[in-house]
Design a protein around this motif. Structure first.
Motif, PDB file in Angstrom:
ATOM      1  N   LEU A   1       0.836  -1.208   0.000  1.00 16.44           N
ATOM      2  CA  LEU A   1       0.000   0.000   0.000  1.00 16.44           C
ATOM      3  C   LEU A   1       0.869   1.256   0.000  1.00 16.44           C
ATOM      4  N   VAL A   2       1.923   1.241   0.817  1.00 23.27           N
ATOM      5  CA  VAL A   2       2.787   2.424   0.912  1.00 23.27           C
ATOM      6  C   VAL A   2       3.479   2.690  -0.428  1.00 23.27           C
ATOM      7  N   ARG A   3       3.938   1.636  -1.065  1.00 22.77           N
ATOM      8  CA  ARG A   3       4.586   1.825  -2.369  1.00 22.77           C
ATOM      9  C   ARG A   3       3.593   2.350  -3.408  1.00 22.77           C
ATOM     10  N   ALA A   4       2.363   1.846  -3.348  1.00 29.09           N
ATOM     11  CA  ALA A   4       1.330   2.361  -4.266  1.00 29.09           C
ATOM     12  C   ALA A   4       1.057   3.832  -3.969  1.00 29.09           C
ATOM     13  N   LEU A   5       1.124   4.201  -2.678  1.00 31.78           N
ATOM     14  CA  LEU A   5       0.889   5.597  -2.307  1.00 31.78           C
ATOM     15  C   LEU A   5       2.021   6.504  -2.799  1.00 31.78           C
ATOM     16  N   VAL A   6       3.249   5.996  -2.752  1.00 32.54           N
ATOM     17  CA  VAL A   6       4.382   6.770  -3.286  1.00 32.54           C
ATOM     18  C   VAL A   6       4.113   7.097  -4.755  1.00 32.54           C
ATOM     19  N   LYS A   7       3.652   6.104  -5.504  1.00 31.83           N
ATOM     20  CA  LYS A   7       3.355   6.291  -6.924  1.00 31.83           C
ATOM     21  C   LYS A   7       2.177   7.263  -7.101  1.00 31.83           C
ATOM     22  N   TYR A   8       1.162   7.068  -6.278  1.00 30.23           N
ATOM     23  CA  TYR A   8      -0.049   7.891  -6.340  1.00 30.23           C
ATOM     24  C   TYR A   8       0.279   9.362  -6.061  1.00 30.23           C
ATOM     25  N   ARG A   9       1.013   9.607  -4.976  1.00 25.51           N
ATOM     26  CA  ARG A   9       1.385  10.985  -4.640  1.00 25.51           C
ATOM     27  C   ARG A   9       2.310  11.581  -5.681  1.00 25.51           C
ATOM     28  N   GLY A  10       3.240  10.764  -6.162  1.00 21.82           N
ATOM     29  CA  GLY A  10       4.163  11.239  -7.190  1.00 21.82           C
ATOM     30  C   GLY A  10       3.389  11.710  -8.411  1.00 21.82           C
ATOM     31  N   ALA A  11       2.380  10.913  -8.837  1.00 19.53           N
ATOM     32  CA  ALA A  11       1.584  11.287 -10.009  1.00 19.53           C
ATOM     33  C   ALA A  11       0.810  12.575  -9.756  1.00 19.53           C
ATOM     34  N   LEU A  12       0.254  12.711  -8.540  1.00 26.54           N
ATOM     35  CA  LEU A  12      -0.501  13.927  -8.204  1.00 26.54           C
ATOM     36  C   LEU A  12       0.390  15.161  -8.241  1.00 26.54           C
ATOM     37  N   VAL A  13       1.577  15.052  -7.600  1.00 25.70           N
ATOM     38  CA  VAL A  13       2.486  16.205  -7.527  1.00 25.70           C
ATOM     39  C   VAL A  13       2.971  16.568  -8.925  1.00 25.70           C
ATOM     40  N   LEU A  14       3.350  15.564  -9.718  1.00 25.86           N
ATOM     41  CA  LEU A  14       3.875  15.859 -11.054  1.00 25.86           C
ATOM     42  C   LEU A  14       2.789  16.463 -11.948  1.00 25.86           C
ATOM     43  N   GLN A  15       1.552  15.993 -11.780  1.00 30.23           N
ATOM     44  CA  GLN A  15       0.459  16.573 -12.556  1.00 30.23           C
ATOM     45  C   GLN A  15       0.267  18.047 -12.189  1.00 30.23           C
ATOM     46  N   ARG A  16       0.254  18.324 -10.897  1.00 26.68           N
ATOM     47  CA  ARG A  16       0.115  19.718 -10.424  1.00 26.68           C
ATOM     48  C   ARG A  16       1.275  20.568 -10.946  1.00 26.68           C
ATOM     49  N   GLU A  17       2.491  20.036 -10.839  1.00 26.75           N
ATOM     50  CA  GLU A  17       3.680  20.798 -11.198  1.00 26.75           C
ATOM     51  C   GLU A  17       3.794  21.004 -12.705  1.00 26.75           C
ATOM     52  N   ARG A  18       3.308  20.027 -13.488  1.00 27.69           N
ATOM     53  CA  ARG A  18       3.304  20.227 -14.938  1.00 27.69           C
ATOM     54  C   ARG A  18       2.469  21.450 -15.281  1.00 27.69           C
ATOM     55  N   GLY A  19       1.331  21.580 -14.586  1.00 31.06           N
ATOM     56  CA  GLY A  19       0.478  22.740 -14.815  1.00 31.06           C
ATOM     57  C   GLY A  19       1.231  24.051 -14.644  1.00 31.06           C
ATOM     58  N   GLY A  20       2.078  24.121 -13.611  1.00 34.93           N
ATOM     59  CA  GLY A  20       2.780  25.371 -13.320  1.00 34.93           C
ATOM     60  C   GLY A  20       4.075  25.550 -14.092  1.00 34.93           C
ATOM     61  N   LEU A  21       4.679  24.451 -14.527  1.00 35.55           N
ATOM     62  CA  LEU A  21       6.053  24.549 -15.054  1.00 35.55           C
ATOM     63  C   LEU A  21       6.179  24.225 -16.538  1.00 35.55           C
ATOM     64  N   GLU A  22       5.190  23.546 -17.112  1.00 38.78           N
ATOM     65  CA  GLU A  22       5.389  23.054 -18.470  1.00 38.78           C
ATOM     66  C   GLU A  22       5.528  24.180 -19.493  1.00 38.78           C
ATOM     67  N   ARG A  23       4.912  25.322 -19.191  1.00 37.28           N
ATOM     68  CA  ARG A  23       5.029  26.435 -20.141  1.00 37.28           C
ATOM     69  C   ARG A  23       5.960  27.529 -19.606  1.00 37.28           C
ATOM     70  N   LEU A  24       6.733  27.190 -18.583  1.00 37.47           N
ATOM     71  CA  LEU A  24       7.641  28.182 -17.980  1.00 37.47           C
ATOM     72  C   LEU A  24       8.672  28.671 -18.994  1.00 37.47           C
ATOM     73  N   ARG A  25       8.712  29.998 -19.225  1.00 42.68           N
ATOM     74  CA  ARG A  25       9.697  30.571 -20.147  1.00 42.68           C
ATOM     75  C   ARG A  25      10.241  31.907 -19.646  1.00 42.68           C
ATOM     76  N   SER A  26       9.876  32.301 -18.422  1.00 40.50           N
ATOM     77  CA  SER A  26      10.323  33.608 -17.937  1.00 40.50           C
ATOM     78  C   SER A  26      10.492  33.576 -16.418  1.00 40.50           C
ATOM     79  N   PHE A  27      11.258  34.539 -15.912  1.00 42.23           N
ATOM     80  CA  PHE A  27      11.454  34.622 -14.474  1.00 42.23           C
ATOM     81  C   PHE A  27      10.130  34.903 -13.765  1.00 42.23           C
ATOM     82  N   SER A  28       9.292  35.727 -14.379  1.00 34.60           N
ATOM     83  CA  SER A  28       8.004  36.012 -13.724  1.00 34.60           C
ATOM     84  C   SER A  28       7.144  34.742 -13.638  1.00 34.60           C
ATOM     85  N   GLY A  29       7.347  33.803 -14.569  1.00 36.19           N
ATOM     86  CA  GLY A  29       6.667  32.512 -14.472  1.00 36.19           C
ATOM     87  C   GLY A  29       7.133  31.732 -13.240  1.00 36.19           C
ATOM     88  N   LEU A  30       8.429  31.814 -12.953  1.00 34.16           N
ATOM     89  CA  LEU A  30       8.967  31.156 -11.747  1.00 34.16           C
ATOM     90  C   LEU A  30       8.392  31.793 -10.483  1.00 34.16           C
TER      91      LEU A  30
END
Lengths: 218, 218
Positions: free
Chosen positions: B68-97
């Motif tokens: 269960l814990v290993r599945a949760l590591v994967k689950y949380r990883g997917a959630l965080v990466l999905q959230r972070e893709r939203g903020g970072l995938e189009r990053l092209r400027s300091f103001s974006g950071l």
């Protein structure tokens, strides 16, 4: 139990010293076990076995696990601050900060990044569950950061750091880089990210060095 | 148990979907509980109760807590990466950071610094005890850092960042500042040290901005 109790005034000192030694032995064992396994995963029975104490001795010193854990927060805090005082109390130059960085990196590389920082890992495990432990940990981080900011103040006063350097903010940023570096090195089982993190923070502090101060600004 | 088993081919799809929903419900409950209490302090019984599943349903999906814990590591990883893709995938400027930094700080300030980062806290609890979990966490941090370094590469390619900027090192340093910031904010139950940590890392990245690029270098 007998060796912990005070029988007669004439025996008090000897007996108290033995009690102190037992308490120290329990804390040392708890520190060792909880560094490797974590606080939550370590039981009082584990600690009793590792410290070779009886149940009655253990409960004489610590009523329950929470009391032992809080004592360990204090114990580790004192150990870390004592170690850090050695490296930071006479800090007056950027090269002193580099030496401090090198010692921490070297110690962590001996473990290949394992175990992280004894205070940082306790902060993660305890902060949301034990308000007293959290508060002690927060004060210990503040005292640790003050050792850094005091050094940066000395550097600013001596003209090595520019007047617009903010020692308190730089110390917090450096502490975050250290703690984040420990955490990433722990996940990687490799000291490299800790080096990168500390070097980035030191580069930032370097940007506040006064060129004419004799410190290397490049 | 009946609702998880495949009785006849005609029923297979419906039953499998129900099974997926049950698995998801268990992971959601585990995620919620382990965020607040920690991984080690949460039992399978806690998760069963919180997810309103039966013992046989739980064990159908996860043979033991480690699974269960290993599945949760994967689950949380997917959630965080999905959230972070939203903020970072189009990053092209300091103001974006800066916008990315502001969103993380705002989310953490809603909790007054509590709970920290779901991946960072798992890294502290698991890295020295579960090699498979550690390895998954380390890969997730690497993927997260790559979202940042890809953005910095785009900024360097477009001439916003100087050629001597090292996107990989800057991304690791920024990630350490973020993780250390989460940790100190958790210990302080106050978002302030996270802000200071991120701002120091961003100031350092700012020092690599090309003045003529239209980005604010002051």
């Amino acid at each position: 139990m007998a060796d912990e109790q005070v029988a007669a005034p004439s025996k008090q000192r000897r007996i108290t010293q033995r009690g102190i030694a037992t308490r120290e032995r329990i804390l040392e064992a708890a520190n060792r076990l909880m560094s490797v396994r974590g606080v939550t995963a370590t039981t009082l029975d584990d600690v009793r076995e590792a410290s070779q104490t009886s149940k009655s001795q253990l409960y004489h010193h610590f009523a329950d696990k929470q009391e032992l854990v809080r004592a360990l927060v204090k114990y580790r805090g004192a150990l870390v601050l004592q170690r850090e005082r050695g490296g930071l109390e006479r800090l007056r130059s950027f090269s002193g900060l580099v030496r401090w960085r090198n010692a921490l990196v070297q110690a962590n590389s001996l473990n290949n990044g394992k175990y992280g920082c004894g205070l940082g890992s306790m902060a993660v495990e305890l902060s949301d569950h034990d308000e007293q432990a959290r508060s002690m940990l927060s004060e210990t981080f503040a005292a640790w950061e003050k050792l850094i900011s005091d050094g940066l103040h000395r550097m600013r006063d001596s003209g090595a750091l520019r007047k617009d350097a903010d020692p308190e903010k730089l110390a917090t940023g450096l502490m975050a880089a250290l703690q984040g570096g420990y955490l990433l090195a722990n996940a990687a089982h490799n000291v490299a990210p800790m080096e990168v993190a500390l070097d980035m923070a030191l580069e930032h502090i370097k940007s506040f060095l006064v060129e004419s101060s004799g410190e290397p600004t490049r």
